[in-house]
Design a protein around this motif. Sequence first.
Motif, PDB file in Angstrom:
ATOM      1  N   GLY A  42      49.310  38.971  37.489  1.00 36.45           N
ATOM      2  CA  GLY A  42      48.687  39.706  38.580  1.00 36.45           C
ATOM      3  C   GLY A  42      48.301  41.114  38.164  1.00 36.45           C
ATOM      4  O   GLY A  42      47.245  41.629  38.554  1.00 36.45           O
ATOM      5  N   TYR A  81      43.930  39.266  44.676  1.00 34.14           N
ATOM      6  CA  TYR A  81      44.899  39.062  43.590  1.00 34.14           C
ATOM      7  C   TYR A  81      46.310  39.445  44.039  1.00 34.14           C
ATOM      8  O   TYR A  81      47.285  38.778  43.676  1.00 34.14           O
ATOM      9  N   ASP A  82      46.415  40.496  44.823  1.00 41.31           N
ATOM     10  CA  ASP A  82      47.734  40.921  45.295  1.00 41.31           C
ATOM     11  C   ASP A  82      48.362  39.845  46.180  1.00 41.31           C
ATOM     12  O   ASP A  82      49.559  39.548  46.063  1.00 41.31           O
ATOM     13  N   VAL A 117      54.204  35.773  36.047  1.00 41.04           N
ATOM     14  CA  VAL A 117      53.236  35.829  37.143  1.00 41.04           C
ATOM     15  C   VAL A 117      52.956  37.280  37.542  1.00 41.04           C
ATOM     16  O   VAL A 117      51.815  37.660  37.827  1.00 41.04           O
ATOM     17  N   GLN A 118      54.005  38.101  37.563  1.00 37.49           N
ATOM     18  CA  GLN A 118      53.807  39.516  37.880  1.00 37.49           C
ATOM     19  C   GLN A 118      52.864  40.168  36.869  1.00 37.49           C
ATOM     20  O   GLN A 118      51.973  40.941  37.233  1.00 37.49           O
ATOM     21  N   LEU A 178      47.372  32.117  40.967  1.00 36.22           N
ATOM     22  CA  LEU A 178      46.432  33.035  40.317  1.00 36.22           C
ATOM     23  C   LEU A 178      45.583  32.298  39.285  1.00 36.22           C
ATOM     24  O   LEU A 178      46.011  31.275  38.731  1.00 36.22           O
ATOM     25  N   GLU A 185      53.641  29.915  36.137  1.00 35.14           N
ATOM     26  CA  GLU A 185      52.227  29.975  35.819  1.00 35.14           C
ATOM     27  C   GLU A 185      51.610  28.604  35.733  1.00 35.14           C
ATOM     28  O   GLU A 185      50.440  28.389  36.019  1.00 35.14           O
ATOM     29  N   THR A 194      49.433  36.807  44.049  1.00 27.38           N
ATOM     30  CA  THR A 194      50.653  37.163  43.299  1.00 27.38           C
ATOM     31  C   THR A 194      51.864  37.121  44.226  1.00 27.38           C
ATOM     32  O   THR A 194      52.937  36.628  43.860  1.00 27.38           O
ATOM     33  N   SER A 217      57.644  38.772  42.657  1.00 26.49           N
ATOM     34  CA  SER A 217      57.062  37.962  41.606  1.00 26.49           C
ATOM     35  C   SER A 217      56.729  36.616  42.162  1.00 26.49           C
ATOM     36  O   SER A 217      56.814  36.388  43.340  1.00 26.49           O
ATOM     37  N   THR A 259      55.133  34.757  44.118  1.00 27.72           N
ATOM     38  CA  THR A 259      56.412  35.474  44.088  1.00 27.72           C
ATOM     39  C   THR A 259      57.408  34.838  45.047  1.00 27.72           C
ATOM     40  O   THR A 259      58.564  34.587  44.699  1.00 27.72           O
TER      41      THR A 259
END
Length: 475
Positions: free
Chosen positions: A436, A177-178, A432-433, A263, A472, A181, A468, A185
Amino acid sequence: MTPPRLIGIGPRLAVLGIAIGLAGCAQLDPDAGIRQVQASVAARGGQGVVWQRDAESRAEAARLTASLLQKPIGVDDAARLALLNNATLQAAFAELGVAEAEAVQSSLLRNPFLQVAMQTPRDQGRNALDFALSWDMLGLFTLPLRQDAAEHAKSAARLQAAMRALELAANTRSAWYDYLTALETVDLLQDMHEASDLISEIARRLDAAGNQAGLARAEAEAADLASRFALEDAKVHTQAAHARLLGLLGLADAAAADFPDSLPRLPESDPVAPGRDELETQHLDIILLKAELARAEKLAASGRRTAWSDDLELGWEWSRETSGEWKDGPSLGIGLPLFDTGAAHRAAAGFEVERLQAALNARRSSLLREARLAENRMKHARSRVETLRETLLPLLADAGDTALLEYNAMQRSAAQLLALKQRELDALRQLVQSLGDYWQARTTLEALRLGVSLKLPASGPVTNAGASARPEGGH
């Protein structure tokens, strides 16, 4: 010379024979531990694990890995790949084998000790010979306790290996997931930087034409520089996140790994945080601490029962006198607790019980806090995603359409139009941040249900300079 009398030695050493029979019960099965780990991980909803300790298991892991790499790696696929290939986990399985072997070794009786001595008389006469066979008799009485300790050590090693596997799966999900994201970003910050760069160029041209003050140009160029720095920072973070994820997956070839470019969308419902009872019965930290506490209590009680001496040896001695006559008979040796009475050892055992009781209570409380924090963070992230998606972004989109009409009517400047677009991109970045952040918190809750803990990354306000991602879209 008449040999020593060996007739009848068998009955005299019957106790030793019984002890050897009891000690023979300790067997080493190198695969027993990994089988239990595999069953424990599977029972908790985790994917299967493979210990690559021979050609057959390595070939199986390679086959499964190749199959998973045929398509973009999803979050479940990432966890499966990590359990197949992560080198640290493979080392943990080897450590489990060592722990199993050491547990068996600790449950064995000490070997008998044979001693031979020869004494030469100073005057005339024959040499005197002494033979002694001794054995730690106390070890026979403490054998059940040591076998129990060995079983506890094996169980603890298996629990810890299962914890490592489940923690690896949870950490890999978090890293997946990181990374996604971070990917989004970079895309969004790239768009924001292009908009800032265009605004800065317009400001320079207007300033050159004398149509605006130098302060406006300075502000535009400062914003452009800040957006560039934010983009550079995001790229560095993306590279680090990618490297960390590949390391967890155990993949050396980055080109072989293909990931989605966005994501997952926000799910319709959220999991409920595990309660006190569920954490008490499921979390492996609690289970392991309970087992250690039970073991410590048993050791403390045993220490009080065997307080007088920790050395007791049973033996049989043969000796040949200078006259040539052989003599033999049993011997018994016992340690005299003149200096070491065992009081410090017994006190330490009592303090260990107190320590484990306090550690168990502290872990119970901290687990409840972890669950509540993750649940609150998940709900907060969902609320922010929904607000951005359903309220702010539609408002900014409408404002952008209106601004475009006003620009065409020469009622707004290009810089104003681009500034509004940049604001919309920033709102998408925050969305988005927050998305995540939602998945990170949810992963933490799911890990707690599996019986392990995943440390949440520190959260903070989202700023223009922060990381970020891309809009989305369908989230």
